[in-house]
Design an enzyme around this catalytic site. Structure first.
Site, mmCIF file in Angstrom:
data_model
loop_
_atom_site.group_PDB
_atom_site.id
_atom_site.type_symbol
_atom_site.label_atom_id
_atom_site.label_comp_id
_atom_site.label_asym_id
_atom_site.label_seq_id
_atom_site.Cartn_x
_atom_site.Cartn_y
_atom_site.Cartn_z
ATOM 1 N N ILE A 1 -6.422 -9.562 -1.125
ATOM 2 C CA ILE A 1 -6.792 -10.662 -2.027
ATOM 3 C C ILE A 1 -6.005 -11.937 -1.720
ATOM 4 O O ILE A 1 -6.474 -13.039 -1.971
ATOM 5 C CB ILE A 1 -6.613 -10.198 -3.492
ATOM 6 C CG1 ILE A 1 -7.340 -11.126 -4.470
ATOM 7 C CG2 ILE A 1 -5.140 -10.057 -3.864
ATOM 8 C CD1 ILE A 1 -7.433 -10.572 -5.879
ATOM 9 N N ASP B 1 0.448 -2.674 -5.729
ATOM 10 C CA ASP B 1 1.284 -3.417 -6.673
ATOM 11 C C ASP B 1 1.516 -2.547 -7.912
ATOM 12 O O ASP B 1 0.558 -2.138 -8.569
ATOM 13 C CB ASP B 1 0.548 -4.711 -7.047
ATOM 14 C CG ASP B 1 1.431 -5.681 -7.809
ATOM 15 O OD1 ASP B 1 2.396 -5.218 -8.460
ATOM 16 O OD2 ASP B 1 1.148 -6.887 -7.756
ATOM 17 N N THR C 1 2.746 0.979 7.671
ATOM 18 C CA THR C 1 2.662 -0.335 7.046
ATOM 19 C C THR C 1 4.032 -0.983 6.944
ATOM 20 O O THR C 1 5.058 -0.315 6.936
ATOM 21 C CB THR C 1 2.065 -0.231 5.627
ATOM 22 O OG1 THR C 1 3.025 0.427 4.792
ATOM 23 C CG2 THR C 1 0.771 0.535 5.610
#
Lengths: 235, 376
Positions: A80, A135, A210
């Site tokens: 996003i 998150d 990651t």
């Protein structure tokens, strides 16, 4: 073309997923031109559809790891944040230019996965979904912003094929418990026991692929993995 | 807000905190008790009547109450406190429950007979505008500000059957096609009515009202005024939408378009999945109506400045529909209540559009400058 430098793409970790952002999204999955994201597919591959979806892909580490492991599958990262998704895009473009005929099966899209999945994907299209280090939205009032909740799981179940797999990992114990609770409660998902995960080569990649995962390792943090299968409705 | 529902037995209009229940000969006024100390003026934001005409339900905007009245006894049956402002309420097919679609995106269900009932069925991340249960009771359909129509299984609403995707703006009304409830119809801010095979999520037909409005001045005014608010629009939105059955192969769909002083009356026919529509009439009105409602061959048009319903009769002769004004009904007689302004009608439609703000272009500009600098 050189790989992008992360210092130019840093952005705060949080984004309000409920606000109206300016997103381009197709009215219907059939309206989307995927050849923009995957421009160099071979002739017999152009009808391929995205099957792996990394929701909140961050800097794209998992996509880059999985791309050579599953060259037959199209993969997409959703992010996003403007700068972060642009970083992933520049990273993929650079990798494609440095390695001919590789990384053609990965792409990134800036969108809001909580709102627009049905605009991009048909029912049952996806084989795997990834939620890596989402998150945590610690405050109770922000729990509704968490990417996994009872109501959003119905949307994920819609875009996932039966037997499709949801991978989750987090360094936040409370968030792990939250995700496990909601996925176990949901009638369209069942947990895959840990001993069955050993045969899945993706699982070990969840820990270190990651940037977020590497950071947790540097800080000697814990990592909690939970993997689920999309099952048919028994009702 | 102003609301109108009709069945064989009653015409019901809600205004502020009052309901006029008219049984085609007498009026009964129901006053909703005012809850003290509300931060804003309270009013009824939606009204529903059960399919058997035995219950009326109303929902209030500020005090957020769902009140259910037994029509024959004229008594309040239940009062539920709902968690968030509702945009739409509907009875389930068997009349035992009420579906509430709210502005936070949730659909809740309340049991008419059970105190303190109320459970959440599903959630969109978008303001909901309508909700509907299929006649076979196996689906609940909900539509939102994000152009979506969602078809969920019922009672297992955690299982999404499909989405009906094709509208370009908010979807404000959904109704089954009256002559064949295998099909769903929807109206939208994009100015179209769409017909769907809702169990497959397949778009079958589109009626574009912009072809029939032909008032470029009105359209341009709307585009300009929305543009001032940073909202990009290309056409006039549908405001009111109502449907009825003419015969076993024909339905009539009636719609109003923002500030266009007419009701567009269409007929729709189909041979299986092949649909055709015809504009039967533009019923010209003196002013923009507060509400419209089709029931059987009657069209009710409510104007709330005078609190008058004008009743029109639809007649089918030789394959065309003619519309005759039949009578007027004065509602809320001797009741002094306020009026809705054009302003509030505009505001209620404006909030359904999304403002455009572009945070990508600015970033791309800065990036370009950075890259130019480093390449020097």
């Amino acid at each position: 073309m050189s790989l992008p430098q992360k210092k130019y793409y840093r952005q705060r970790a949080h984004s309000n997923p409920i606000a109206d952002h300016c997103f381009e999204y197709p009215t219907h999955p059939d309206d989307y031109d995927w050849s923009i994201l995957y421009p160099n597919l071979k002739k017999d591959e152009v009808d391929k559809k995205v099957e792996f979806l990394d929701v909140g892909c961050g800097y794209g580490g998992l996509l880059v790891t999985l791309s050579p492991m599953y060259p037959e599958n199209l993969m997409l990262g959703l992010e996003i944040r403007v700068k972060v998704s642009d970083y992933v895009n520049d990273r993929i473009q650079a990798l494609r230019s440095q390695h001919s005929n590789q990384y053609q099966n990965v792409a990134v899209l800036r969108t809001n996965a909580m709102k627009y999945l049905p605009n991009f994907f048909h029912k049952g299209q996806l084989k795997k979904m990834f939620f890596l280090y989402p998150d945590p939205h610690f405050k109770k009032a922000k729990h509704k912003w968490r990417i996994i909740n009872k109501w959003l799981l119905s949307e994920y179940a819609y875009v996932l094929a039966e037997q499709g797999i949801v991978y989750t990992i987090t360094d936040v114990k409370d968030l792990n418990e939250w995700m496990v609770f909601h996925l176990e409660e949901h009638p369209l998902f069942e947990r895959i026991p840990d001993d069955e995960l050993k045969s899945d080569p993706i699982v070990e990649k969840l820990y270190e692929s990651t940037e977020e995962g590497k950071k947790v390792t540097r800080n000697n943090g814990d990592k909690y993995v939970a993997v689920f299968r999309r099952i048919p409705d028994k009702a | 807000m102003s609301l109108l529902v009709a069945t064989d037995k009653y015409i019901v209009v809600a205004r502020e905190l009052h309901v006029d229940l008219y049984d085609y000969s007498n009026h009964k006024i129901i006053d909703i008790p005012l809850i003290p100390k509300q931060p804003e003026r309270d009013y009824i934001s939606d009204i529903a009547i059960s399919n058997d005409s035995s219950y009326i339900a109303v929902v209030t905007a500020t005090s957020k109450q769902l009140l259910v009245y037994d029509v024959l006894q004229q008594e309040r049956q239940q009062t539920f406190n709902i968690p968030r402002s509702a945009s739409k309420i509907r009875f389930t097919v068997d009349n035992s429950q009420i579906l509430v679609a709210d502005k936070s995106g949730d659909v809740l269900i309340y049991d008419v007979k059970k105190e303190n009932s109320g459970t959440k069925l599903l959630g969109h991340l978008s303001l909901l505008l309508d909700v509907l249960q299929s006649n076979d009771t196996k689906c609940v359909i909900s539509c939102d500000r994000d152009e979506k129509i969602r078809v969920s299984c019922f009672p297992n609403t955690y299982n999404i059957q499909t989405y009906c995707l094709g509208h370009k703006e908010f979807v404000n009304h959904i109704e089954f096609l009256p002559h064949n409830d295998k099909f769903l119809t929807s109206s939208s801010g994009d100015g179209t009515i769409k017909i769907w095979d809702y169990s497959e999520g397949r778009l079958l037909h589109t009626v574009d009202t912009s072809n029939d409005v032909n008032d470029d001045q009105l359209k341009q005014n709307f585009i300009n005024i929305m543009d001032e608010g940073g909202i990009e629009v290309t056409t006039l939105p549908i405001v009111h939408y109502t449907t009825s059955k003419i015969d076993d192969s024909t339905s009539v769909l009636a719609a109003t378009v923002h500030m266009f002083n007419a009701v567009l009356i269409y007929t729709v026919n189909n041979i299986e999945n092949q649909f055709s529509h015809k504009l039967e009439l533009k019923l010209i009105l003196e002013k923009f109506p507060s509400a419209i409602k089709l029931h059987k061959n009657a069209l009710f048009v409510y104007d709330d400045t005078e609190c008058i319903i004008t009743v029109y009769k639809l007649e089918q002769t030789n394959g065309t529909i003619s519309v005759e004004e039949s009578n007027k009904i004065k509602m809320f007689e001797n009741k002094n209540i306020g009026k809705e302004t054009d302003e509030s009608q505009f505001e209620s439609i404006k909030v359904l559009y999304k403002r455009k703000f572009d945070n990508v272009q600015e970033y791309q500009e800065r990036k370009k400058q950075r890259l130019e600098k480093t390449s020097k």
